[in-house]
Scaffold this motif. Structure first.
Motif, PDB file in Angstrom:
ATOM      1  N   ILE A  11      17.522 -12.160 -44.984  1.00 36.97           N
ATOM      2  CA  ILE A  11      18.648 -11.259 -45.284  1.00 36.97           C
ATOM      3  C   ILE A  11      19.381 -10.893 -43.988  1.00 36.97           C
ATOM      4  N   ILE A  12      18.609 -10.674 -42.942  1.00 39.32           N
ATOM      5  CA  ILE A  12      19.250 -10.351 -41.658  1.00 39.32           C
ATOM      6  C   ILE A  12      20.103 -11.536 -41.182  1.00 39.32           C
ATOM      7  N   MET A  13      19.576 -12.738 -41.369  1.00 33.43           N
ATOM      8  CA  MET A  13      20.354 -13.909 -40.956  1.00 33.43           C
ATOM      9  C   MET A  13      21.618 -14.048 -41.796  1.00 33.43           C
ATOM     10  N   ILE A  14      21.516 -13.696 -43.073  1.00 34.06           N
ATOM     11  CA  ILE A  14      22.707 -13.751 -43.937  1.00 34.06           C
ATOM     12  C   ILE A  14      23.731 -12.723 -43.452  1.00 34.06           C
ATOM     13  N   ILE A  15      23.235 -11.527 -43.104  1.00 33.55           N
ATOM     14  CA  ILE A  15      24.156 -10.490 -42.622  1.00 33.55           C
ATOM     15  C   ILE A  15      24.840 -10.960 -41.339  1.00 33.55           C
ATOM     16  N   ASN A  42      17.202 -14.327 -29.976  1.00 33.07           N
ATOM     17  CA  ASN A  42      17.366 -14.610 -31.397  1.00 33.07           C
ATOM     18  C   ASN A  42      17.030 -13.333 -32.174  1.00 33.07           C
ATOM     19  N   PHE A  43      18.080 -12.618 -32.530  1.00 35.07           N
ATOM     20  CA  PHE A  43      17.874 -11.296 -33.104  1.00 35.07           C
ATOM     21  C   PHE A  43      16.996 -11.324 -34.351  1.00 35.07           C
ATOM     22  N   ALA A  82      12.153 -10.094 -37.235  1.00 34.34           N
ATOM     23  CA  ALA A  82      11.074 -10.529 -38.126  1.00 34.34           C
ATOM     24  C   ALA A  82       9.721 -10.097 -37.579  1.00 34.34           C
ATOM     25  N   GLU A  83       9.556 -10.209 -36.267  1.00 32.73           N
ATOM     26  CA  GLU A  83       8.292  -9.787 -35.641  1.00 32.73           C
ATOM     27  C   GLU A  83       8.036  -8.298 -35.871  1.00 32.73           C
ATOM     28  N   TRP A 130      17.067  -7.166 -27.676  1.00 32.18           N
ATOM     29  CA  TRP A 130      16.694  -8.468 -28.258  1.00 32.18           C
ATOM     30  C   TRP A 130      17.146  -9.641 -27.403  1.00 32.18           C
ATOM     31  N   ARG A 131      18.208  -9.426 -26.636  1.00 35.09           N
ATOM     32  CA  ARG A 131      18.755 -10.540 -25.869  1.00 35.09           C
ATOM     33  C   ARG A 131      17.923 -10.845 -24.622  1.00 35.09           C
TER      34      ARG A 131
END
Ligand code: ATP
Length: 606
Positions: free
Chosen positions: A163-167, A103-104, A109-110, A90-91
């Motif tokens: 949810i991923i951003m919250i994690i 931006n993981f 999301a994609e 991802w990086r």
């Protein structure tokens, strides 16, 4: 009352992220609170909005790389599929990750968009919190993967992205925590600063029209630390503290830790108010015995003291030493706490007293123990002597003029310390304040633009996907050769692996493969043209058996140099990164040690 749906919160997030005006973001947030969060339900929504401040559930243990693997499994993808590689890499930019590289959550999301439906999964905010609780308490990767798979089944791609951003504890909403607190309740930030307890803030301050009496700090509840403002030079610092009584202190490079003692109960709170109980093994008994107040809060820095070298070890070994203490291993190194402030004694908070008075309290309350528990209080006038009568360096002085500051700063720089902190002795200690009662002066930046051209002298095998392949390099600096000759010896300098794409890394490793020789430690010594230490952290898996065949890498380090005990060169880099491969530069144009040391010194103080 029906439970508020998580999709409503997601719409708020999406709206806030798109809007440019922070006033509008705040008012939208207010509207959300008024419409959807009825009394008692603020916390469940606000903890999702400010996940980095939530301490009610443990940590997820899911940084991007582990999260990537768990998501790949949760989605039932093959590990070498295109999308799986996108997540893992991802990086990196390029064809694989596209515009979202770095931006993981966007990369995720994609990937999710192709696998999840559009319709909301219908989870409520409470459902999401319950599932996140399960995720945090899951004991292993398989369990975490199973919770993630439940989440994926019950959400759409948008919801799962949030949810991923919250994690990952970063929503990138473009609104400060300060504005969110302020919109929630005018006293929320103050109360949070002295309790670090988001749940308590949400529950105590339900009624926005009811002001809350300023609360003092308490033993057992982390307080947000007093911070230092950065200044460019000694003159600037002196001007800022004009007319004040000033103490200058060494800026130690460890972990900022608040120690809370309540009888035999000891907490070690970090800057992010996590309780580092692992420090207890080496330190709790000492605190119980040597802190003479039954209830007390100390502010200071946790470091590692090396008893054989009689000095502090380089940054970064705290966790390792804490673990060694836990396992009962014998070592020359031990945890050492330097208390530079005291916030609470007996039944009273003392943050309102002046620093000078707090220093007196520290002297009374704390019995120092060499190399384990030290106090940082002024130890003499700089004008007279910058060393203690014992000849040992003093870490704290009263400064009378700008020359005193300058001199102390120079000394710390020469000693390779991180810098100095100047403090107004008349000031009180204020949670989360960075208004200039404390100033920091740091020397330690390698001049921007100075890439370091170093030679690859060894390699380390990777793990996982890169198992059995060289994935990191040991790089060296040249010993300065006589004029018009090529260098003959190289000193190990640092270990570096990040910065290149997989393809670039493969290309370098393949080019060097014919010259790699397995390091048969301890049967065979390293090649004679390399000067190395015997430190196990440095020991490569393979050597490049002739420097003339090797490749130069340009590396940078955006942070700082550190005194090196691991490598043969006197300094090493913290967080080094490969900038590019210099196929265009011949091996003998490798930077030499002397030039590097000059570069380090000339960067100091700028
Ligand atoms: P930095 O990355 O420079 O440490 P920071 O943002 O973590 O900065 P600042 O408040 O800006 O924190 O700088 C003060 C930090 O320096 C403290 O958090 C503490 O960890 C460290 N420190 C080391 N020695 C001292 C000292 N004598 N007095 C105060 N802080 C010190």
């Amino acid at each position: 009352m029906t439970e508020t749906k998580f999709s409503v919160l997601c719409s708020l997030f999406t709206w806030m992220q798109r809007s440019k005006s922070s006033a509008k973001k705040s008012s939208k947030f207010r509207k959300f609170l008024d419409t959807f969060c009825h009394s008692g339900h603020y916390f469940s929504a606000i903890r999702l909005l400010l996940p980095s401040l939530d301490r009610e559930r443990g940590t997820y243990g899911l940084k991007e790389s582990v999260l990537a693997t768990c998501l790949i499994d949760a989605l039932g993808m093959s590990r070498d599929s295109h999308d799986a590689l996108r997540l893992v890499n991802w990086r990196k930019g390029g064809a694989q990750t596209g515009a979202n590289a770095g931006n993981f959550s966007l990369v995720a999301a994609e990937v999710l968009q192709r696998r999840q439906g559009m319709a909301s999964g219908g989870l409520t905010i409470k459902d999401v919190n319950d599932l996140l609780d399960r995720l945090a308490s899951a004991e292993n990767r398989a369990e975490k993967t199973s919770v993630l798979s439940t989440l994926i089944n019950k959400t759409n791609a948008q919801e799962m992205k949030w949810i991923i951003m919250i994690i990952l504890k970063d929503l990138k909403l473009g609104i400060s925590e300060k504005s969110i607190f302020h919109e929630f309740h005018p006293d929320a930030e103050d109360l949070f600063n002295v309790t670090c307890d988001l749940k308590l803030v949400c529950e105590k301050l339900r009624d926005r029209s009811q002001r809350h009496k300023r609360q003092d700090i308490e033993v057992g509840k982390a307080v947000r630390p007093q911070l230092a403002m950065r200044v460019a030079n000694a003159a600037g610092a002196w001007k800022k503290l004009h007319g004040k009584e000033v103490v200058v202190e060494c800026k130690f490079d460890g972990d900022r830790i608040q120690i809370h003692k309540n009888g035999t109960e000891i907490h070690f709170f970090s800057r992010n108010f996590l309780d580092h109980s692992e420090y207890g093994h080496g330190m709790s008994d000492i605190i119980i015995q040597n802190v003479l107040a039954d209830r007390c809060i100390l502010d200071g820095e946790m470091l590692v003291w090396d008893t054989s070298l009689n000095r502090f070890a380089e940054f970064g070994s705290n966790q390792e030493i804490a673990k060694a203490a836990k396992d009962g291993l014998d070592s020359d190194r031990q945890l050492c706490y330097i208390a530079f402030d005291i916030l609470y004694v007996g039944d009273t908070s003392v943050i309102h007293q002046s620093l000078k008075e707090r220093h007196e309290l520290l002297r009374k309350v704390l019995k120092p123990l060499k190399g384990r528990l030290e106090i940082l209080v002024p130890n003499g006038d700089l004008g007279l002597n910058s060393h203690c009568p014992s000849g040992e360096p003093c870490w704290s002085h009263i400064a009378h003029n700008v020359d005193d500051v300058e001199r102390f700063f120079k000394e710390t720089v020469e000693n390779r310390d991180e810098g100095i902190v100047l403090k107004d002795l008349g000031s009180k200690w204020e949670p989360s304040d960075r208004s200039g009662k404390w100033l920091k002066l740091k020397p330690d930046y390698i001049r921007a633009g100075s890439d370091l051209d170093v030679l690859i002298i060894g390699g380390y095998y990777g793990s996982g996907r890169r198992g059995g392949e060289v994935a990191q390099f040991l790089v060296g600096l040249a010993e300065r050769p006589a004029p018009n000759t090529y260098p003959r010896r190289f000193l190990s300098f640092c270990r570096v692996g990040t910065g290149l794409s997989d393809e670039e890394l493969d290309a370098v490793a393949t080019k060097l493969k014919p010259f790699f020789r397995k390091y048969e430690y301890p049967r065979k010594p390293p090649p004679s043209f390399y000067q190395v230490t015997n430190n196990s952290k440095e020991r490569p898996d393979v050597w490049v058996d002739s420097p003339e065949k090797s490749i130069i890498l340009s590396i940078t380090s955006d942070i700082r140099t550190i005194r090196s005990e691991v490598f043969a060169a006197p300094y090493s880099l913290r967080f080094p990164r490969i900038d590019r491969v210099r196929y265009d530069k011949p091996w003998h144009e490798c930077l030499d040690v002397q030039s590097f040391v000059e570069l380090v010194h000339s960067s100091n103080g700028t």
